[in-house]
Design a protein around this motif. Structure first.
Motif, short mmCIF file in Angstrom:
data_model
loop_
_atom_site.label_atom_id
_atom_site.label_comp_id
_atom_site.label_asym_id
_atom_site.label_seq_id
_atom_site.Cartn_x
_atom_site.Cartn_y
_atom_site.Cartn_z
N ALA A 6 25.27 40.91 27.54
CA ALA A 6 24.96 39.89 28.57
C ALA A 6 23.72 39.07 28.32
CB ALA A 6 24.55 40.56 29.95
N PRO A 18 22.28 35.65 42.13
CA PRO A 18 23.08 36.92 42.66
C PRO A 18 24.37 36.49 43.21
CG PRO A 18 21.34 36.10 44.33
CD PRO A 18 21.18 35.48 42.70
N ALA A 25 26.79 36.99 40.34
CA ALA A 25 26.80 38.49 39.88
C ALA A 25 27.90 39.18 40.61
CB ALA A 25 25.46 39.30 40.00
N ILE A 49 31.31 40.09 38.95
CA ILE A 49 31.17 40.83 38.09
C ILE A 49 30.81 42.35 38.38
CG2 ILE A 49 29.85 41.45 35.89
CD1 ILE A 49 31.63 38.94 35.60
N PHE A 50 30.19 42.31 39.71
CA PHE A 50 30.01 43.60 40.34
C PHE A 50 31.24 44.35 40.75
CE2 PHE A 50 29.50 45.64 44.46
CZ PHE A 50 28.64 46.65 44.16
N VAL A 107 27.97 32.79 36.00
CA VAL A 107 28.95 33.83 36.00
C VAL A 107 28.69 34.38 34.40
CG1 VAL A 107 31.09 32.75 35.23
CG2 VAL A 107 30.95 35.00 36.68
N PHE A 159 26.63 37.29 32.86
CA PHE A 159 26.99 38.79 33.25
C PHE A 159 27.91 39.25 32.61
CE2 PHE A 159 24.90 36.95 37.05
CZ PHE A 159 23.64 37.85 37.09
N ILE A 213 23.69 46.05 35.42
CA ILE A 213 23.67 45.41 36.27
C ILE A 213 22.51 44.98 36.87
CG2 ILE A 213 24.69 44.71 38.46
CD1 ILE A 213 27.44 45.96 37.59
N LEU A 219 20.18 41.48 36.67
CA LEU A 219 19.97 40.66 37.72
C LEU A 219 18.39 40.48 37.97
CD1 LEU A 219 21.01 39.17 40.23
CD2 LEU A 219 21.07 41.32 41.71
N TYR A 268 17.21 38.12 35.10
CA TYR A 268 17.43 36.55 35.21
C TYR A 268 16.84 35.81 36.62
CZ TYR A 268 21.34 37.68 32.29
OH TYR A 268 22.24 38.02 31.25
#
Length: 432
Positions: free
Chosen positions: A23, A48, A51, A54-55, A193, A196, A224, A228, A231
């Motif tokens: 990532a 966020p 994310a 991807i979460f 995006v 991630f 993850i 986060l 970033y």
């Protein structure tokens, strides 16, 4: 050794490092500029939000990784639970995406190194491929330890960047917070995006992860959360030091921000070293992933069986590594168009995510015994719903990419037709 003969040399920390290594690569050193032009200081909301898809997908990967850890997971899962043809096409498109990713990473790495000393582009890219593939040939443990060392160096740099940069922040830079409204925030999400992508990297090496049913879901969660936080720290300092207008116009935002609060002789070598380490981790992790799904395809008979062989001494898929290396070398003869290459990477990656989510839905709905053995699982009906949510998120972003450039879509369609033809012919030959 695992049942496939691959050596189990990847622990929990290495699982996190592999995800972060994939990532935290090229994007973090460039994507903050165009995203701030779209969202302004509300970039801090867009990160966020980016994310979230991807979460959704990562939870599905955590479920599948704890239920059935296996090498070449993004090929094996669709092959087993959707159809062999579907799994083959997902992996076939990923060959083009993986070559594109290796080219982009090595290209940007050479550009950063050339800030120190001028280097010939393609010759240096070839040398980078040699180093990365040789490192992986001599054992997954060595490659994983190298990954851990590099990611530790990156985190140390960004902690220094964040801690030092916090002392130079101008809070006026964050007002107005949403100059372009929520439309700007949402427009920045597709740009961010890609930050991630790759957090699920260790699932491709399931056979080589120690206690995979425990360490894979824990490692994905750790990657993850770490990404986060990292970033957001970078975004806060970059905006607070440069302001969104200067950040939007910057070609090297991390370097420009560092130069604003560090002494110039210190900032440039530090940022270049961090960028080299970040790109190096991505190259290393991608090499592992690329070779493992080629190995899985060879083992399953979808590609020549020699790709499924394991080196008797080093316990690595040496023929799969050699094939991946050869494909990357051939890629050096392609034109180096970054936009086209990025789309060639992102489209197969998102289709891979959709394929894994579809496999997860099938496991939850049709394979109760396998579902129950997953150490990380949600309710069966919720898992099916969540998996379809991941499919919609993945395909939605694929469609959004058409507005950037349609030509990579055509190139991938042609590559897909070649793969479909190969699959049909090979299946007919086997049945003859």
């Amino acid at each position: 050794m695992s049942e496939t003969g691959l050596k189990q040399g990847v622990g929990l920390f290495s699982v996190v490092a592999l995800g972060l290594g994939m990532a935290v690569g090229v994007a973090v050193f460039s994507v903050m500029a165009p995203a701030s032009a779209l969202a302004g200081p509300a970039l801090l909301l867009a990160v966020p939000l980016a994310a979230i898809p991807i979460f959704i997908i990562a939870l599905t990967y955590a479920f599948m990784g704890s239920a059935l850890p296996t090498a070449g997971a993004s090929y094996e899962w669709p092959r087993r639970f959707v159809s062999p043809a579907f799994g083959f096409m997902i992996a076939w498109l990923r060959i083009a995406g993986s070559v594109g990713a290796m080219l982009v990473l090595s290209l940007v790495l050479v550009r950063y190194l050339s800030m120190i000393v001028p280097l010939p582009l393609r010759t240096t890219m070839f040398a980078i491929f040699v180093v990365v593939f040789v490192l992986n040939f001599f054992g997954v443990g060595i490659a994983a330890r190298a990954q851990g060392f590099l990611i530790a160096a990156i985190i140390a740099f960004f902690l220094l960047f964040g801690g030092w940069g916090m002392t130079a922040i101008e809070f006026e830079a964050f007002t107005p917070f949403t100059p372009f409204g929520w439309a700007g925030v949402l427009a920045a999400v597709p740009v961010l995006v890609g930050l991630f992508f790759g957090l699920e990297a260790a699932t491709e090496m399931g056979d080589e992860v120690k206690d995979g049913r425990r360490n894979i879901p824990l490692g994905i969660a750790g990657a993850i959360i770490s990404a986060l936080v990292l970033y957001l720290l970078i975004a806060v300092v970059s905006i607070g030091v440069l302001g969104t207008e200067a950040l939007a116009e910057s070609e090297a935002p991390i370097l420009d921000a560092a130069n604003a609060f560090m002494a110039a002789p210190l900032a440039t070598p530090l940022v270049i070293a961090a960028s080299v380490a970040a790109i190096g981790t991505s190259l290393n992790a991608l090499c592992m992933m690329f070779s493992r799904y080629l190995f899985a395809m060879g083992r399953a008979g979808a590609l020549p069986g020699v790709l499924g062989r394991v080196h008797p001494r080093f316990g690595t898929p040496h023929w799969a590594l050699a094939t991946a290396f050869g494909l990357c070398v051939l890629g050096l003869f392609l034109p180096m168009n970054l936009l086209a290459l990025f789309l060639a990477i992102n489209i197969p990656t998102l289709l891979k995510y959709a394929g894994t989510c579809l496999a997860a839905a099938k496991v939850a709905a049709d394979h109760p015994d396998l579902y129950r053995q997953a150490s990380f699982r949600m309710g069966r009906r919720f898992t099916v719903f969540w998996s379809w949510l991941g499919i919609v998120a993945s395909l939605g972003v694929v469609v959004m990419g058409l507005t950037a450039d349609w030509r990579p879509y055509v190139a991938l369609a042609v590559w897909g037709l070649i793969g479909a033809s190969y699959y049909i012919i090979s299946q007919r030959m086997k049945g003859a």
